[in-house]
Write a protein that holds these residues in place. Structure first.
Motif, short mmCIF file in Angstrom:
data_model
loop_
_atom_site.label_atom_id
_atom_site.label_comp_id
_atom_site.label_asym_id
_atom_site.label_seq_id
_atom_site.Cartn_x
_atom_site.Cartn_y
_atom_site.Cartn_z
N THR A 13 5.49 12.42 43.39
CA THR A 13 5.34 11.22 42.55
C THR A 13 4.85 10.05 43.39
O THR A 13 3.94 9.30 42.98
N ALA A 14 5.39 9.87 44.61
CA ALA A 14 4.97 8.77 45.48
C ALA A 14 3.52 8.93 45.89
O ALA A 14 2.75 7.95 45.92
N ALA A 15 3.09 10.16 46.20
CA ALA A 15 1.70 10.40 46.59
C ALA A 15 0.75 10.09 45.44
O ALA A 15 -0.31 9.49 45.64
N GLY A 16 1.13 10.49 44.22
CA GLY A 16 0.28 10.22 43.06
C GLY A 16 0.13 8.74 42.80
O GLY A 16 -0.97 8.24 42.53
N LEU A 17 1.25 8.00 42.86
CA LEU A 17 1.20 6.55 42.60
C LEU A 17 0.45 5.83 43.72
O LEU A 17 -0.30 4.88 43.44
N ALA A 18 0.61 6.26 44.98
CA ALA A 18 -0.11 5.63 46.09
C ALA A 18 -1.62 5.89 45.98
O ALA A 18 -2.45 5.02 46.27
N THR A 19 -1.96 7.09 45.51
CA THR A 19 -3.37 7.41 45.30
C THR A 19 -3.96 6.55 44.21
O THR A 19 -5.07 6.02 44.33
N ASN A 20 -3.22 6.40 43.10
CA ASN A 20 -3.69 5.53 42.01
C ASN A 20 -3.84 4.09 42.49
O ASN A 20 -4.76 3.38 42.07
N TYR A 21 -2.95 3.65 43.38
CA TYR A 21 -2.97 2.29 43.88
C TYR A 21 -4.26 2.01 44.70
O TYR A 21 -4.80 0.90 44.66
N THR A 22 -4.77 3.04 45.42
CA THR A 22 -5.93 2.84 46.30
C THR A 22 -7.20 3.54 45.81
O THR A 22 -8.25 3.43 46.44
N SER A 23 -7.13 4.25 44.69
CA SER A 23 -8.25 5.11 44.29
C SER A 23 -9.54 4.36 44.02
O SER A 23 -10.62 4.81 44.42
N ALA A 24 -9.46 3.22 43.36
CA ALA A 24 -10.69 2.47 43.04
C ALA A 24 -11.39 2.03 44.33
O ALA A 24 -12.61 2.21 44.49
N ARG A 25 -10.64 1.45 45.25
CA ARG A 25 -11.23 1.01 46.51
C ARG A 25 -11.68 2.20 47.37
O ARG A 25 -12.69 2.13 48.06
N GLN A 26 -10.91 3.32 47.28
CA GLN A 26 -11.29 4.50 48.06
C GLN A 26 -12.60 5.08 47.55
O GLN A 26 -13.46 5.53 48.35
N SER A 27 -12.81 5.08 46.25
CA SER A 27 -14.05 5.61 45.68
C SER A 27 -15.25 4.80 46.16
O SER A 27 -16.29 5.36 46.55
N ILE A 28 -15.09 3.48 46.14
CA ILE A 28 -16.19 2.62 46.61
C ILE A 28 -16.44 2.85 48.08
O ILE A 28 -17.59 3.00 48.53
N LEU A 29 -15.39 2.92 48.87
CA LEU A 29 -15.51 3.09 50.32
C LEU A 29 -16.10 4.44 50.67
O LEU A 29 -16.94 4.57 51.57
N THR A 30 -15.70 5.48 49.95
CA THR A 30 -16.24 6.82 50.20
C THR A 30 -17.73 6.87 49.92
O THR A 30 -18.51 7.44 50.69
N ALA A 31 -18.14 6.23 48.81
CA ALA A 31 -19.57 6.20 48.46
C ALA A 31 -20.36 5.42 49.51
O ALA A 31 -21.46 5.84 49.91
N GLN A 32 -19.81 4.30 49.96
CA GLN A 32 -20.51 3.51 50.97
C GLN A 32 -20.61 4.26 52.29
O GLN A 32 -21.63 4.20 52.98
N THR A 33 -19.55 4.95 52.67
CA THR A 33 -19.54 5.72 53.91
C THR A 33 -20.56 6.87 53.84
O THR A 33 -21.29 7.13 54.81
N LYS A 34 -20.61 7.53 52.69
CA LYS A 34 -21.57 8.62 52.51
C LYS A 34 -23.00 8.10 52.60
O LYS A 34 -23.86 8.70 53.24
N GLN A 35 -23.26 6.97 51.96
CA GLN A 35 -24.60 6.38 51.97
C GLN A 35 -24.98 5.94 53.38
O GLN A 35 -26.12 6.16 53.82
N ALA A 36 -24.05 5.35 54.11
CA ALA A 36 -24.33 4.91 55.48
C ALA A 36 -24.62 6.10 56.39
O ALA A 36 -25.51 6.05 57.25
N GLY A 37 -23.88 7.19 56.21
CA GLY A 37 -24.12 8.39 57.01
C GLY A 37 -25.48 9.01 56.69
O GLY A 37 -26.21 9.43 57.59
#
Length: 460
Positions: A13-37
């Motif tokens: 439950t803690a992992a799911g809620l922590a993921t939801n807490y950071t998921s929007a920013r993580q999606s943006i960061l992952t896309a930016q990291t992929k594009q930069a690479g």
């Protein structure tokens, strides 16, 4: 009474809620990291492609002409020839009286001898060449020096520098020391100087006149007929007497034979091959750039190129095309059979090229020009000058873009580290809360069971 159940896992439950807490920013960061690479890989690929194309341009145009000359002998059995770009068309007569040969001698009747030391000298062309220490030649350190140890010492001697190779040949039980000169001509003739050899028997064997297996001699070639033309004598069978032409003779002619004719003339096939390379190398670079700026096609599942929205790379694509389409008239690329398609790629019509070369042979060189520093001109010079704006190691666009992208990647790594810390913090907070809640529920469930036992219905 109702039972309070524990139906969840605190960690999950803690992992799911922590993921939801950071998921929007993580999606943006992952896309930016992929594009930069992807951008870093693409920029490196583009730099390699541009550098390779510039090297090809330099190689094609450094000879000052795209036109190719050919040199051929009327009798290929006599030798072969090649012509450089500066060779002048014409025909020449040669008579090959004899070929240059490399001296090969053998010293016969050698046997194992006492390792008494001393030095063995080897002369080349009548002058001291080098010497070997016979004590050191006795490699196994026993009391006997063998012919094979002498041969090995000659080959291994640093001051020999490969000028003389030594080997052992055994014929009918008789050991021979075979010495072969690396170079042809009389100046490579070999002899031994045994004056400083200590062992008397070995000294006698090495002092005896050797067998001349192959006599070292210079080549003799006549420009014109034998005896009446100009005599040319040299140590090598490779002759460069005709400007821009290299001739290698491989067979001597018999007295009275007709001289062989060397013909130097334009080589249309060679010129076509050089122009085809010019076309192919341009298309190769253009294909790399086209793939990077491709818009993609969702209907066909084709993803856009990494620089699909990059105006700078699109300018590079457009400028290359415009430079190839800039010249018009009788000496345009199209006149020489180099035609640009609608997408800017090039094709070559070899027949049209050959026809135009017959009309205006110098026009092709003027049109394509050169990318040599200090003498750049024409299309090659313009292309190279513009591409240097991208490839320069000091202030080129590729260098600047790579540096900016590296900074971006460094920043993204730091942001990812911060986000990971935020995730870990949220996870720990949620884990503590739900672990406490789980403990409370367990106590409540235990109390409920106790109350049921004390106050439950006991009539049954």
């Amino acid at each position: 009474m109702a039972t309070i159940g524990n139906t969840y896992d605190p960690a999950t439950t803690a992992a799911g809620l922590a993921t939801n807490y950071t998921s929007a920013r993580q999606s943006i960061l992952t896309a930016q990291t992929k594009q930069a690479g992807a951008a870093a890989a693409a920029l490196s690929s583009l730099r390699s492609a541009i550098s390779g194309y510039q090297s090809s341009l330099l190689s094609l145009t450094s000879g000052k002409t795209m036109l190719t000359q050919a040199a051929t002998f009327s009798n290929p059995a006599i030798g072969s020839a090649s012509a450089g770009v500066n060779a002048t068309a014409g025909s020449y007569s040669f008579f090959v009286e004899r070929l240059a040969t490399a001296n090969q001698v053998s010293y016969n009747g050698l046997a194992d001898s006492a390792a008494d030391g001393g030095n063995l000298g080897i002369t080349i062309g009548g002058a001291p060449g080098f010497s070997i220490n016979l004590a050191s030649a006795n490699s196994d350190g026993n009391a006997t020096l063998t012919p094979r140890e002498i041969a090995a010492a000659i080959n291994a001697e640093p001051t020999n520098n490969g000028r003389v190779s030594a080997s052992i040949v055994t014929v009918n039980g008789v050991t021979q020391l075979m010495l072969t000169s690396k170079t042809t001509g009389a100046a490579g003739n070999i002899a031994l100087d045994s004056a400083a050899v200590n062992n008397a028997g070995l000294k006698a064997a090495l002092s005896a006149p050797p067998t001349q297996v192959v006599s070292g001699q210079d080549a003799i070639v006549w420009l014109g007929a034998e005896g009446s033309g100009t005599r040319i004598e040299q140590a090598s069978n490779v002759f460069t007497n005709v400007d821009g032409v290299t001739m290698t003779f491989t067979k001597a002619q018999a007295p009275g034979d007709t001289p062989v004719t060397l013909t130097v003339a334009s080589d249309n096939a060679g010129t076509v091959a050089k122009v085809q390379k010019f076309v192919d190398d341009y298309n190769k670079l253009k294909a790399v750039i086209d793939a990077m700026v491709a818009p993609g096609d969702p209907a066909k599942g084709a993803a856009p190129g990494v620089f699909a929205n990059d105006g700078g790379v699109r300018v590079l694509q457009g400028r290359m095309v415009s430079m190839l389409r800039g010249a018009n008239g009788a000496d345009s690329l199209a006149a020489y059979g180099i035609v640009a398609a609608r997408d800017g790629s090039l094709t070559l019509n070899a027949t049209r090229l050959t026809s135009q070369l017959a009309v205006s042979p110098k026009g092709l060189d003027t049109l394509i020009g050169s990318s040599v520093n200090g003498a750049s001109s024409g299309i090659a010079g313009n292309l190279d000058s513009y591409l240097k704006e991208w490839s320069s190691s000091t202030d080129g666009q590729l260098k600047q873009r790579l540096e900016e992208n590296t900074k971006l990647q460094t920043s993204l790594v730091k942001r990812q580290d911060q986000l990971d810390k935020q995730y870990d913090s949220a996870y720990k907070r949620y884990l503590m809360q739900f672990t406490q809640l789980q403990t409370l529920q367990s106590r409540m469930a235990s109390n409920t069971s106790m109350f049921d036992a004390l106050f439950g219905d006991k009539s049954n």
